[in-house]
Write an enzyme that holds these catalytic residues in place. Structure first.
Site, short mmCIF file in Angstrom:
data_model
loop_
_atom_site.label_atom_id
_atom_site.label_comp_id
_atom_site.label_asym_id
_atom_site.label_seq_id
_atom_site.Cartn_x
_atom_site.Cartn_y
_atom_site.Cartn_z
N CYS A 2 -16.49 -58.48 -14.22
CA CYS A 2 -16.29 -57.59 -13.09
C CYS A 2 -15.36 -58.21 -12.07
CB CYS A 2 -17.64 -57.28 -12.43
SG CYS A 2 -18.90 -56.69 -13.57
N ILE A 53 -21.10 -54.40 -19.93
CA ILE A 53 -21.30 -55.20 -21.14
C ILE A 53 -22.76 -55.13 -21.60
CG2 ILE A 53 -21.14 -57.51 -22.15
CD1 ILE A 53 -18.42 -56.30 -21.46
N ASP A 98 -28.76 -58.63 -16.51
CA ASP A 98 -28.93 -59.97 -15.95
C ASP A 98 -28.78 -60.03 -14.44
OD1 ASP A 98 -26.24 -59.37 -16.07
OD2 ASP A 98 -25.60 -61.30 -16.87
#
Length: 628
Positions: A2, A53, A98
């Site tokens: 990102c 992702i 995450d």
């Protein structure tokens, strides 16, 4: 992967204009084509561009959890284990990715969270209860983070320099010391920036800003040491090395999007592909680019590896002289970047992006296991230094080196000037010169008298000398590798991979830079890294069960770019034009008459200044873009 940006007022909670955050992330839209987010509160604003992702439909950013808000770039490969540990502590998760692990991890451990992370990352975390902003960067410096203190008292940050340039209060004033650094190395190191006042958060550091206490200096949270040595036989250590490589590869194969690998046919990328194939139920997607030039094309070696592991292989021939890419690279690197392999790296990333969103690379093995040829030369020179008294050696070789002609035109065995000069000085100084592109003597001729005055004695090589002398190390090879890990790796290699992959919306992952693997390699005896002139000796020996010797022990090639030939052919007019460049003339950095003489000597074949001319071309294009 990102792009992030933000503004924080450390002195007083002034309002943050959301349009400024919007402009900063819009400038980095290529880093995150899948979505964007902006969040503001009194005294703070955070922005995010997303390349999805993991948890594709969830995990929007900036993400909040109570008083905590984060904008984050990267991947935490052990997030599932950390999530389980945090759930045992009472954390309740609402997403599957995450990012939320970082928020709950901060609440549980504070800055000590960083020690638990295995990944590549740069993030900014705001704690409203504490009135703090916490900026952190991963151990190796895989992910970038720039910041600057502005005239209104605010602290602005962004993944790329162009994100900061979108802020109207950033004054675009050049820093001449960065020009010296760039001419020396071909890149602007992580402790410098061509735009005065802008800083890069160093790899393995964090910046913890407390409201009403100003902006402190960054603090190191991780360091690499070569001071210890692992015990055991070559066989046992080789098995451990292979196990750690396997863990690094497998941990980086977690993704909710198509995943593949760059495959050059060299040892490092071939090893990654071999270990991916071992772990994957489906055929690994591999990508290779080739050149229609004898001696520069690795497609046959890549095809051999692809066939051995039955990969879904994609190869493409590209033009090494695709000069249209120069302006593309200038745009994406912001600062001047003269590593000629960036052209090929961009092309292989673009090829990979046609079939995958994540690609694993073999970067890092040369630095951690002494794969570069310069390590072999350094070791040989150190042996000579050890046999001769310092005073006699300095006098004899130093004199010979000063008077020996710089025979660029001659066969390689007769180009002894650099070796003689190296033997006439100490090892740290010699290595600092060896990793450079343009010598201190040539830079002294190229820089104007005014630039040399402004530099005030600043010399690019001094950072390398200082790093080597302060290295936690046992021998000269340790010191050289340590300095490369601290300076060359984040400044050149990882910058190149990040900018070229992000330019096409591809996430690149470096499994051979798993910090557990890197820390283990630093403990290996020097003779298991460089043995009998063979770099990466233990790694190659351990991979013999996977790869044929014609892959493991062939000469290192890499992405070769025929820059010198370009400036005697298609780019000859560009070389001539450098001496008349309005941008360079008005900068006042260079002696333009000397630039003209340099270009003429190269074009005529009297000398080889191709790499320096490439540096000057990239400096000119970048300066024009940055300063007008």
């Amino acid at each position: 992967m990102c792009g992030i940006a933000g503004i924080f007022h450390p002195e007083t909670p002034k309002p943050v204009d959301p349009s400024r955050i919007a402009a900063m992330i819009a400038a980095q839209a290529h880093r995150g084509p899948d979505g964007e987010g902006i969040w503001t509160a009194p005294g703070v604003g955070l922005g995010h561009r997303r390349l999805s992702i993991i948890d594709l439909d969830g995990s929007p950013q900036p993400m909040q959890a109570g008083a905590l808000t984060i904008t984050y770039n990267g991947e935490i490969y052990n997030f599932a284990e950390l999530r389980t540990e945090l759930e045992r502590k009472g954390a309740r998760f609402v997403t599957e990715g995450d990012t939320e692990v970082l928020l709950h991890g901060w609440r549980a451990w504070g800055p000590a969270l960083l020690d638990r992370l295995n990944g590549m990352f740069a993030f900014a975390l705001h704690d409203a209860d504490q009135g703090t902003l916490f900026l952190a960067r991963d151990r190796m410096g895989v992910k970038p983070l720039h910041y600057v203190e502005l005239s209104d008292g605010s602290l602005a940050f962004a993944s790329e320099l162009k994100g900061l340039l979108a802020h109207p209060l950033l004054r675009r004033v050049p820093d001449v010391t960065a020009v010296e650094d760039f001419l020396a190395y071909g890149y602007v190191p992580d402790d410098a920036c061509l735009v005065a006042g802008v800083r890069k958060l160093p790899a393995g550091h964090f910046l913890h800003v407390q409201r009403w206490q100003g902006v402190p200096r960054p603090r190191r949270w991780w360091s690499l040491s070569f001071a210890d040595r692992a015990g055991g036989s070559a066989k046992a250590l080789g098995e451990e090395l292979l196990a750690r490589m396997r863990d690094g590869v497998r941990s980086r194969m977690v993704a909710d999007v198509p995943l593949g690998a760059f495959l050059s046919g060299g040892v490092d990328s071939s090893a990654v592909v071999a270990l991916m194939a071992e772990a994957s139920k489906a055929a690994v997607k591999t990508c290779t680019i080739g050149f229609d030039e004898a001696g520069h094309d690795e497609r046959a070696h890549a095809a051999l590896v692809a066939q051995r592991f039955a990969t879904d292989h994609h190869a493409q021939v590209v033009r090494p002289d695709d000069f249209a890419l120069i302006d593309t690279l200038v745009h994406h690197f912001d600062e001047p970047f003269a590593d000629g392999s960036a052209l090929a790296t961009y092309q292989v990333a673009a090829l990979a992006r046609k079939s995958v969103t994540v690609a694993l690379s073999g970067d890092g093995a040369d630095e951690m296991l002494a794969g570069y040829r310069r390590y072999r030369f350094q070791a040989a020179e150190e042996r000579v230094r050890g046999m001769l008294p310092d005073r006699w050696r300095r006098a004899a070789f130093g004199t010979l080196g000063r008077y020996y002609p710089k025979a660029d035109w001659a066969p390689r065995p007769l180009r002894a000037k650099a070796t003689l000069l190296a033997l006439g000085t100490d090892g740290d100084e010699a290595y600092a010169r060896a990793v450079g592109v343009t010598s201190p003597e040539l830079r002294a001729q190229l820089l104007s008298a005014e630039a040399r005055r402004v530099l005030g004695g600043h010399r690019a090589e001094d950072r390398y000398v200082a790093a080597m002398r302060a290295a936690p190390a046992r021998d000269a090879l340790d010191r050289a590798q340590y300095a490369d890990m601290m300076i060359w790796l984040p400044g050149d290699i990882l910058t190149k991979v990040d900018r070229t992959s992000m330019a096409v919306g591809l996430e690149a992952r470096e499994p051979l830079l798993d910090h557990r693997l890197v820390e283990f390699c630093a403990t290996l005896p020097a003779g298991m890294r460089l043995h009998g002139g063979e770099g990466k000796w233990l790694m190659k020996r351990s991979l013999e069960r996977y790869l044929p010797k014609e892959i493991l022990y062939r000469p290192k090639m890499g992405f070769v770019t025929p820059i010198s030939a370009w400036f005697r052919g298609a780019l000859a007019s560009e070389a001539d034009g450098l001496a008349r460049s309005r941008t360079l003339v008005e900068s006042g950095w260079l002696d333009m008459a000397q630039v003209a003489r340099l270009a003429d000597a190269h074009r005529s074949g009297r000398a080889d200044h191709g790499r320096t001319l490439w540096q000057l071309l990239m400096l000119e294009r970048s300066a024009k873009r940055l300063f007008g």
